[in-house]
Scaffold this motif. Sequence first.
Motif, PDB file in Angstrom:
ATOM      1  N   GLN A  48      39.135  50.528  34.584  1.00 46.86           N
ATOM      2  CA  GLN A  48      39.458  50.443  35.998  1.00 46.86           C
ATOM      3  C   GLN A  48      39.051  49.054  36.495  1.00 46.86           C
ATOM      4  OE1 GLN A  48      37.935  53.705  38.265  1.00 46.86           O
ATOM      5  NE2 GLN A  48      38.692  55.214  36.820  1.00 46.86           N
ATOM      6  N   VAL A  49      39.698  48.589  37.534  1.00 44.43           N
ATOM      7  CA  VAL A  49      39.517  47.215  37.999  1.00 44.43           C
ATOM      8  C   VAL A  49      38.114  46.953  38.540  1.00 44.43           C
ATOM      9  CG1 VAL A  49      40.292  45.505  39.687  1.00 44.43           C
ATOM     10  CG2 VAL A  49      41.959  46.858  38.445  1.00 44.43           C
ATOM     11  N   ALA A  56      32.121  41.508  35.050  1.00 46.33           N
ATOM     12  CA  ALA A  56      32.346  40.060  34.955  1.00 46.33           C
ATOM     13  C   ALA A  56      31.394  39.313  35.887  1.00 46.33           C
ATOM     14  CB  ALA A  56      33.798  39.730  35.305  1.00 46.33           C
ATOM     15  N   TYR A  57      31.215  39.814  37.093  1.00 50.30           N
ATOM     16  CA  TYR A  57      30.310  39.183  38.063  1.00 50.30           C
ATOM     17  C   TYR A  57      28.867  39.200  37.566  1.00 50.30           C
ATOM     18  CZ  TYR A  57      27.623  38.397  42.291  1.00 50.30           C
ATOM     19  OH  TYR A  57      26.715  37.909  43.198  1.00 50.30           O
ATOM     20  N   ALA A  68      31.575  36.533  30.543  1.00 50.80           N
ATOM     21  CA  ALA A  68      32.141  36.769  31.877  1.00 50.80           C
ATOM     22  C   ALA A  68      33.608  36.358  31.910  1.00 50.80           C
ATOM     23  CB  ALA A  68      31.348  36.008  32.938  1.00 50.80           C
ATOM     24  N   LYS A  69      33.913  35.201  31.317  1.00 52.02           N
ATOM     25  CA  LYS A  69      35.288  34.717  31.303  1.00 52.02           C
ATOM     26  C   LYS A  69      36.193  35.666  30.510  1.00 52.02           C
ATOM     27  CE  LYS A  69      35.870  30.309  30.887  1.00 52.02           C
ATOM     28  NZ  LYS A  69      35.969  28.939  30.348  1.00 52.02           N
ATOM     29  N   LYS A  70      35.697  36.149  29.373  1.00 59.66           N
ATOM     30  CA  LYS A  70      36.476  37.083  28.548  1.00 59.66           C
ATOM     31  C   LYS A  70      36.727  38.371  29.322  1.00 59.66           C
ATOM     32  CE  LYS A  70      36.296  39.699  24.301  1.00 59.66           C
ATOM     33  NZ  LYS A  70      35.376  40.537  23.578  1.00 59.66           N
ATOM     34  N   THR A  73      39.261  37.835  32.072  1.00 57.16           N
ATOM     35  CA  THR A  73      40.601  37.698  31.515  1.00 57.16           C
ATOM     36  C   THR A  73      41.218  39.082  31.270  1.00 57.16           C
ATOM     37  OG1 THR A  73      40.021  35.605  30.512  1.00 57.16           O
ATOM     38  CG2 THR A  73      41.949  36.713  29.622  1.00 57.16           C
ATOM     39  N   GLU A  74      40.379  40.061  30.917  1.00 53.91           N
ATOM     40  CA  GLU A  74      40.867  41.428  30.680  1.00 53.91           C
ATOM     41  C   GLU A  74      41.421  42.049  31.964  1.00 53.91           C
ATOM     42  OE1 GLU A  74      37.708  43.659  28.947  1.00 53.91           O
ATOM     43  OE2 GLU A  74      37.570  42.351  27.203  1.00 53.91           O
ATOM     44  N   LEU A  75      41.005  41.550  33.110  1.00 53.51           N
ATOM     45  CA  LEU A  75      41.485  42.092  34.378  1.00 53.51           C
ATOM     46  C   LEU A  75      42.945  41.740  34.635  1.00 53.51           C
ATOM     47  CD1 LEU A  75      38.475  41.381  36.748  1.00 53.51           C
ATOM     48  CD2 LEU A  75      39.324  43.617  36.040  1.00 53.51           C
TER      49      LEU A  75
END
Length: 76
Positions: A48-49, A56-57, A68-70, A73-75
């Motif tokens: 879920q978003v 990530a945050y 965090a970047k990876k 990116t999944e979002l």
Amino acid sequence: KKYADALAQLKKAGITGGEYLSRVQLLAGNKAEAEKLARAVDSSSAKQVVPTANLAYVLWKCGKLDDAKKTFTELR
């Protein structure tokens, strides 16, 4: 000090997980616990978003920029 008090009150109220608690843990300086909670919520939420964005945050604030970047990116 106030965040530590907030954590005690949340625990007293029976709140032991979730995105919100991971953020409070982060603000209280408990980075490892914040990451653990954020990962637990994300893994149990079937991509879920909101939980993934929170993870990530938290990773970013913990200084784990590549993770965090990876995750971010999944979002997309």
